[in-house]
Design a protein around this motif. Structure first.
Motif, short mmCIF file in Angstrom:
data_model
loop_
_atom_site.label_atom_id
_atom_site.label_comp_id
_atom_site.label_asym_id
_atom_site.label_seq_id
_atom_site.Cartn_x
_atom_site.Cartn_y
_atom_site.Cartn_z
N UNK A 171 -7.36 -10.93 37.98
CA UNK A 171 -8.32 -10.44 37.00
C UNK A 171 -7.64 -9.39 36.15
N UNK A 172 -7.64 -9.59 34.83
CA UNK A 172 -7.09 -8.61 33.91
C UNK A 172 -8.22 -7.85 33.24
N UNK A 173 -8.10 -6.53 33.16
CA UNK A 173 -9.16 -5.69 32.60
C UNK A 173 -8.60 -4.83 31.48
N UNK A 202 -11.24 -9.53 31.11
CA UNK A 202 -12.41 -8.67 30.93
C UNK A 202 -12.15 -7.65 29.83
N UNK A 203 -13.11 -7.49 28.92
CA UNK A 203 -13.08 -6.42 27.93
C UNK A 203 -14.30 -5.55 28.18
N UNK A 204 -14.09 -4.31 28.60
CA UNK A 204 -15.21 -3.45 28.99
C UNK A 204 -15.97 -2.91 27.79
N UNK A 205 -15.26 -2.49 26.75
CA UNK A 205 -15.90 -1.86 25.60
C UNK A 205 -14.93 -1.86 24.43
N UNK A 232 -6.24 -7.27 40.82
CA UNK A 232 -6.93 -6.75 39.64
C UNK A 232 -5.96 -5.86 38.89
N UNK A 233 -5.71 -6.19 37.62
CA UNK A 233 -4.68 -5.54 36.83
C UNK A 233 -5.30 -4.87 35.61
N UNK A 234 -5.10 -3.58 35.48
CA UNK A 234 -5.53 -2.85 34.29
C UNK A 234 -4.50 -3.06 33.19
N UNK A 235 -4.96 -3.46 31.99
CA UNK A 235 -4.05 -3.84 30.91
C UNK A 235 -4.39 -3.02 29.66
N UNK A 236 -3.84 -1.82 29.59
CA UNK A 236 -4.06 -0.96 28.44
C UNK A 236 -3.00 -1.18 27.38
N UNK A 237 -3.39 -1.04 26.12
CA UNK A 237 -2.45 -1.22 25.01
C UNK A 237 -2.61 -0.08 24.01
N UNK A 238 -1.54 0.18 23.25
CA UNK A 238 -1.65 1.16 22.16
C UNK A 238 -0.86 0.73 20.93
#
Length: 430
Positions: free
Chosen positions: A96-98, A168-171, A144-150
């Motif tokens: 799961x990517x978040x 998953x896109x939370x917001x 479960x993998x948190x996938x932050x970008x900038x």
């Protein structure tokens, strides 16, 4: 265990003294007899400069192009790390990517609990994700993998590595605008997580706040969404609701945590996990420090100081408004908002004034964020300690700016974990 003598997906010369490791790190300060070191190229220097230090710390092996003891010697350590990560990810039954502008860590924590999954630690960079996949990909448990970008293109790189089965896109909100440019750019870049790679299909889910940006994608949360929790109640004691007839209670939680719990239960149901078991695990979730962690006492401190964006601050202020007692917001600067940052800070400050009884601001936009404005964190702490009294509820939130110098942290209003620590110490001292 990470065993360098198992079949590697790349050519390497493995030194006979190399040993299996429990973990991998690209930070030589974390190397130990259980933690192997990966020597990666950096912006200012190469990890090869720290190979000897890692070996001296007892690292079981080092992934490097140097001919040193305990080396797993390869021409390109970065390329080898990614190849190894892809091979181990392929052994995982469910990934799961978040992602999202806010709430990623909270969603990750709740999904992992419901699925009894292994999940990413705090950092969500490419090297951190690669190390995590190598360490856990063959465990047989969901990941479960948190996938932050900038920056533009980064999500495509992460998706190519992680290959999530669920995206998953939370917001969606203004964050990292200096690189991503606009809300439209954020929507486009984060939306890459909903698309498959090499013909792979992805199960897409978006939070209620993000649903309008992704028409046709299943949504979760409360209200007019595809997968809805029912009868949500939020109080200072926590949040409670029902999902598919199963009661859920989340101590010291707010709406954001309840929405993450709905997501978790959707995925648990689709994975065949009994909802009653998943709900019981959700009740015991403890998010990392700085992510809406409530510290009750003679006055209550809500530690939400790890990071901040306009959408996240507004959600935290909504939660604060539901508390009884005198409500105090303590807000610091939000980073990487681009040329409209003053306007965005002013909007958040106006919202704070509508949700709190007293508003404090610190740093470059202190006056926009609060009626009581301070140039530096030490000045803010002194004023808070003089003001706070029994029965108060204080929300502390701002961008952490972890790479900044102490001097800039003080002047820009970041590093608000210092404020939390001071408040807790004063509270406990009586």
């Amino acid at each position: 265990m990470v065993d360098p003598f198992c079949a590697l997906p790349f050519s390497a010369a493995v030194h006979p003294e190399a040993r299996p490791a429990r973990r991998l790190t690209w930070d030589s300060r974390e190397a130990s007899p259980d933690v192997a070191f990966v020597a990666l190229p950096g912006e200012s220097m190469h990890g090869n400069r720290f190979v000897e230090a890692a070996l001296a710390a007892g690292a079981p092996f080092v992934l490097t192009d140097l001919d040193v003891p305990r080396a797993v010697r390869v021409p390109d350590a970065h390329g080898a790390l990614l190849a190894w990560a892809r091979a181990e990810r392929a052994r995982s039954p469910l990934v799961v990517g978040v992602t999202g502008s806010a709430g990623k860590t909270t969603a990750k924590s709740y999904v992992a609990a419901a699925l009894d999954a292994q999940f990413m630690p705090v950092f969500n960079t490419m090297p951190a994700i690669a190390c995590f996949l190598i360490e856990c990909g063959g465990s047989g448990r969901p990941l479960v993998v948190e996938m932050g970008i900038d920056r533009v293109g980064e999500m495509a790189e992460l998706v190519d590595l992680v290959r999530p089965d669920v995206g998953v896109i939370t917001s969606i909100g203004p964050a990292h605008l200096e690189q991503l440019g606009s809300i439209e750019g954020i929507v486009r870049e984060k939306g890459v997580i909903l698309r498959g790679v090499d013909g792979r299909s992805v199960r897409g889910l978006v939070g209620a706040q993000a649903a309008d940006f992704y028409p046709g994608v299943d949504s979760y949360g409360f209200g007019e969404v595809t997968h809805a929790g029912e009868a949500l109640t939020v109080s200072p004691d926590g949040a409670s609701f029902r999902f598919a007839g199963v009661p859920v209670t989340l101590p010291l939680a707010a709406r954001v945590q309840a929405e993450a719990a709905v997501l978790a239960l959707v995925l648990a149901r689709e994975a065949g996990v009994p909802l009653s078991e998943a709900a019981a695990r959700l009740a015991a979730v403890s998010v990392p420090g700085g992510r809406y962690r409530v510290h009750p006492g003679r006055f209550t401190v809500i530690d939400d100081a790890y990071n901040a964006s306009p959408v996240a601050v507004r959600a935290a202020l909504d939660a604060l408004s539901g508390w009884s007692g005198r409500r105090i917001s303590v807000l610091g600067r939000m980073l990487e908002l681009g040329p409209t940052e003053r306007e965005l800070h002013a909007g958040v400050g106006e919202y704070a004034r509508s949700r709190a009884d007293l508003t404090f601001g610190v740093g470059a936009f202190a006056a926009e964020l609060g009626d009581r404005a301070f140039a530096s964190v030490p000045e803010l702490v002194e004023a808070l300690l003089a003001e706070v009294r029994d029965g108060d509820v204080l929300l502390v939130k701002g961008s952490r700016g972890i790479s900044w110098t102490p001097e800039r942290r003080a002047q820009e209003g970041v590093g608000l974990d210092v404020v939390v620590s001071a408040l807790l110490a004063a509270r406990d001292a009586g």
